[in-house]
Scaffold this active site. Structure first.
Site, PDB file in Angstrom:
ATOM      1  N   GLU A  90      30.923  24.612  35.730  1.00  0.00           N
ATOM      2  CA  GLU A  90      30.736  23.441  34.901  1.00  0.00           C
ATOM      3  C   GLU A  90      31.941  22.505  34.931  1.00  0.00           C
ATOM      4  O   GLU A  90      31.789  21.295  34.963  1.00  0.00           O
ATOM      5  CB  GLU A  90      30.476  23.890  33.467  1.00  0.00           C
ATOM      6  CG  GLU A  90      29.725  22.851  32.680  1.00  0.00           C
ATOM      7  CD  GLU A  90      29.091  23.497  31.477  1.00  0.00           C
ATOM      8  OE1 GLU A  90      28.200  24.332  31.695  1.00  0.00           O
ATOM      9  OE2 GLU A  90      29.496  23.192  30.355  1.00  0.00           O
ATOM     10  N   ASP A  91      33.131  23.067  34.934  1.00  0.00           N
ATOM     11  CA  ASP A  91      34.313  22.240  34.720  1.00  0.00           C
ATOM     12  C   ASP A  91      35.198  22.019  35.944  1.00  0.00           C
ATOM     13  O   ASP A  91      36.133  21.253  35.879  1.00  0.00           O
ATOM     14  CB  ASP A  91      35.190  22.856  33.616  1.00  0.00           C
ATOM     15  CG  ASP A  91      34.478  22.909  32.279  1.00  0.00           C
ATOM     16  OD1 ASP A  91      33.496  22.158  32.129  1.00  0.00           O
ATOM     17  OD2 ASP A  91      34.892  23.691  31.419  1.00  0.00           O
TER      18      ASP A  91
END
Ligand code: MN
Length: 733
Positions: A90-91
């Site tokens: 996600e990051d």
């Protein structure tokens, strides 16, 4: 700020990693450790440039989540690796394919589940609900996704202090609303308790502080009391050669606060601020009798309150919890709660699902937690249910206490409190629910809505002819029953509507009207329904008669009202009013001013309740509502009836209120007022505008001269970019 000491940080990261390995179960082998190491290395690399809001290196967070997963939930190596990797896709720049290549299918599936549930912050409630539903959907794939998500949430709550105030509130509320009940449902009591306490700390800091400081102040006193209480029990247990662990545990701040609120009492008045827990080390065959032996020893010293005995050993809670609870009269006339359980039961109470897994096959008992997860799956697999409804139902089922019901064969079913006979029918099987005709409770015939009591034996009577009724939704409480009824009603309505559509199409063809989009819209308006489904459903159940349909066609083809209006307008606007009275009659919802004559049969005078009857020859005739002819006119010529009412001649001015809603943007307000004041030259009486979470809402009250004018104003407002909805109400002054 002091300069960042990367050397120190690196040491700290390694320290945390070693702690993590120590937290892993002793079953962790070399292969497992290799996997964890690999995940750790990737996570460190992926997050190397990132920092948390607190300024700490980001990697602290995934390590902490992995630590919680290992130590507090008792998950294995696969989950620990996933927890370390949970924020990578996600990051950071890594893609899901990278994870797949490096770790393979099992891990990638869990990571996908974790990534799919994007953070629910900064979203409106329905999206949030949708997101939560998505999370629960992952239950069908792998429960570990939710367990890791809970670990993630717990660490975020522990470190919430560095967040801005608004976010704190939002995250904390969400935790109380969704995550704590979920942890409870999965049997993770310590995590549930901590989430609740932290939730209270950030949503209601004053109360939290006051209770926790009072707990601190009374600590020494409490400890003394507990020791005094335990002393005789301890020696007696030893005499009986029972291996045990005994401790006094304070109750959570959240639960003390709940008790204070519920019973409107002060902190001092809450009697059970702690509970005594006795854990016995016994074999699986002896654990039940051992627990009851301990019970017997405890009650030798202290008198039990017979109303407060809870036996969750013979029948465990749906979340898997097993324990024996009693409340006894202790020294100084104080009630004390005592919890008695085996080591295995305690493990399950602390670690919930994961521990359950561990003991699977060890006990004969069918896991009620597995049953619950299967139930959730069933509800989730129904795509029809809307997310917000779903969460409501789901939460209801999370919170409610349980009752136990027996089938005619003596099988036990668990239902939420206030469940009815019909809920029970659906619990047995959806087919049984759908065809449920009645029920016998303890041999006596009862209606479907009968609320069951714990211990009832229930027999369901079915009939193939029975079908779910809308009314049923009023008294079922389980999400399973609700969902099944709703979807079966919808299916039935759709079937009837599709038959209805064929009927109306055929009938209209006979009347030489084609059923197209335009006709459909006119029909919807004419018969005052909301959707085409409702419309065709009405035809399907024959609630619209042939003559009513003919009436519609007549108006459609002749356009009665329009024709007559035109004729009257063309004939000049001489209003034939009764001269003695300064009231005139206006027509239709638009309050049109038209020419009319008073009917001779009933001679209406100003103030009477009236209606207009349109004739081609004679224009509009006004009759009293209770005119002897009115029934005949209304039933045979409904389409020629016009709404009519008296108003004052002098002041045909309206106060109109316009409610507008839209999506807020810069300059929207300006555009709205510009249209109203400069373009339309109307007087604004009051304006009330608010904007919340990006939604613009306004109530504008205006003086207008007639409704036509108001309509064109509406049209102009509708064209403004961003305006989504205009509602209008008006009254005479
Ligand atoms: Mn995270």
């Amino acid at each position: 700020m002091s300069p960042i000491d990367t050397n120190k940080e690196e040491k700290e990261i390694l320290n945390k990693y070693r702690n993590l390995l120590r937290a892993c179960s002793d079953k962790t082998d070399k292969k497992d450790k290799k996997l964890i190491r690999k995940a750790f290395n990737l996570a460190v690399d992926a997050h190397k440039e990132m920092r948390r809001k607190s300024g700490e290196p980001y990697i602290y967070h995934p390590i902490a989540v992995a630590h919680i997963s290992a130590k507090e939930i008792g998950l294995g190596a696969t989950s620990i690796a996933c927890a370390l990797l949970h924020d990578v896709v996600e990051d950071t720049d890594y893609e899901i394919e990278d994870i797949e290549r490096m770790f393979g299918g099992k891990i990638v599936r869990i990571i996908k589940g974790l990534t799919k549930i994007s953070d629910v912050f900064d979203q409106d409630i329905s999206l949030q609900a949708e997101n939560f539903r998505k999370m629960l959907l992952t239950l069908s794939d792998d429960v570990r996704v939710i367990l890791i998500k809970l670990a993630d949430r717990l660490h975020n709550m522990r470190t919430l202090d560095s967040m801005p105030e608004q976010k704190k509130l939002k995250i904390a509320s969400e935790t109380l609303y969704l995550y704590a009940p979920l942890a409870h449902r999965l049997g993770l009591y310590p995590i549930k308790t901590e989430l609740e306490d932290l939730g209270l700390k950030f949503t209601n800091p004053d109360i939290f502080k006051s209770i926790s400081s009072k707990l601190n102040e009374t600590k020494v006193e409490r400890k003394k009391f507990i020791n005094k209480f335990i002393l005789p029990i301890k020696s007696s247990l030893k005499e009986n050669n029972i291996k045990f662990d005994i401790k006094g545990r304070p109750k959570s701040i959240f639960s003390i606060r709940k008790k204070m609120e519920k019973q409107s009492i002060s902190f001092e008045e809450v009697y059970d601020k702690f509970a005594i827990r006795i854990i016995v080390d016994s074999d699986i065959e002896n654990e039940k009798s051992d627990c009851w032996q301990v019970y017997s020893i405890v009650t030798d010293f202290y008198k039990p309150n017979p109303d407060r005995l809870r036996d969750w050993i013979s029948t465990s809670k749906t979340n898997g919890y097993e324990s024996l609870h009693t409340t006894v009269m202790g020294p100084e006339g104080k009630w004390v709660e005592v919890q008695i359980r085996s080591r295995r039961m305690d493990d399950i109470a602390e670690k919930g699902y994961a521990a359950h897994w561990k003991y699977k096959g060890v006990t004969e008992k069918e896991s009620s937690l597995d049953n619950w997860i299967n139930q959730i799956r069933e509800v989730l697999e129904n795509p029809e249910s809307n997310a917000v409804d779903f969460i409501d139902d789901f939460k209801l089922n999370l919170f409610s206490s349980e009752i136990f019901i027996f089938t005619p064969n003596g099988d036990l079913k668990t239902l939420p409190k206030s469940a009815t006979a019909l809920d029970f029918a659906f619990e047995i099987h959806s087919e049984v629910g759908i065809n449920c005709l009645g029920a016998k409770v303890n041999g006596k015939l009862v209606p479907l809505s009968h609320v069951l009591n714990s211990g009832d034996q229930v027999e369901i009577i079915t009939s193939k002819k029975q079908k779910p009724k809308k009314d049923w939704l009023r008294f079922v409480v389980t999400s399973k029953a609700k969902t099944k009824i709703k979807s079966s009603l919808k299916v039935e309505k759709k079937e009837i509507a599709s038959r209805g559509k064929e009927v109306v199409e055929r009938k209209l063809r006979h009347l030489k009207v084609k059923l197209n989009r335009k006709t459909e819209t006119e029909l919807i308006k004419h018969f005052n329904v909301n959707t085409s489904l409702d419309l065709y459903y009405k035809f399907g159940i024959s609630s619209i008669s042939n003559s009513e349909l003919k009436g519609f066609v007549k108006i459609k083809t002749a356009g009665w009202y329009e024709t007559i209006k035109q004729k009257i307008y063309r004939g000049g606007r001489s209003i034939t009013q009764s001269k003695k009275d300064n009231k005139i009659i206006v027509f239709d919802d638009n309050e049109d001013v038209l020419d009319y004559k008073l009917a001779v049969c009933c001679n209406p005078i100003s103030g009477d309740k009236i209606f207009g009857f349109t004739t081609v020859e004679d224009g509009i005739k006004i009759h009293k509502t209770d005119c002897p002819n009115s029934i005949q006119l209304r039933s045979n010529y409904a389409y020629r009836i016009l709404k009519a009412k008296w108003v004052d001649k002098e002041t045909i001015d309206f106060i109109a209120t316009i409610n507008i809603r839209g999506i807020d943007r810069v300059g929207l307000m300006n555009s709205v007022t510009k249209v109203i004041s400069s373009q339309m030259h109307v007087n604004i009486r009051s304006i009330n505008i608010s904007s919340e979470d990006g939604i613009f809402e306004g109530e504008i009250t205006l003086f207008v001269h007639n409704v036509t004018f108001l309509n064109s104003l509406n049209e102009k407002l509708t064209k403004i970019d961003g305006i989504k909805e205009i509602k209008r109400t008006y009254k005479h002054i």
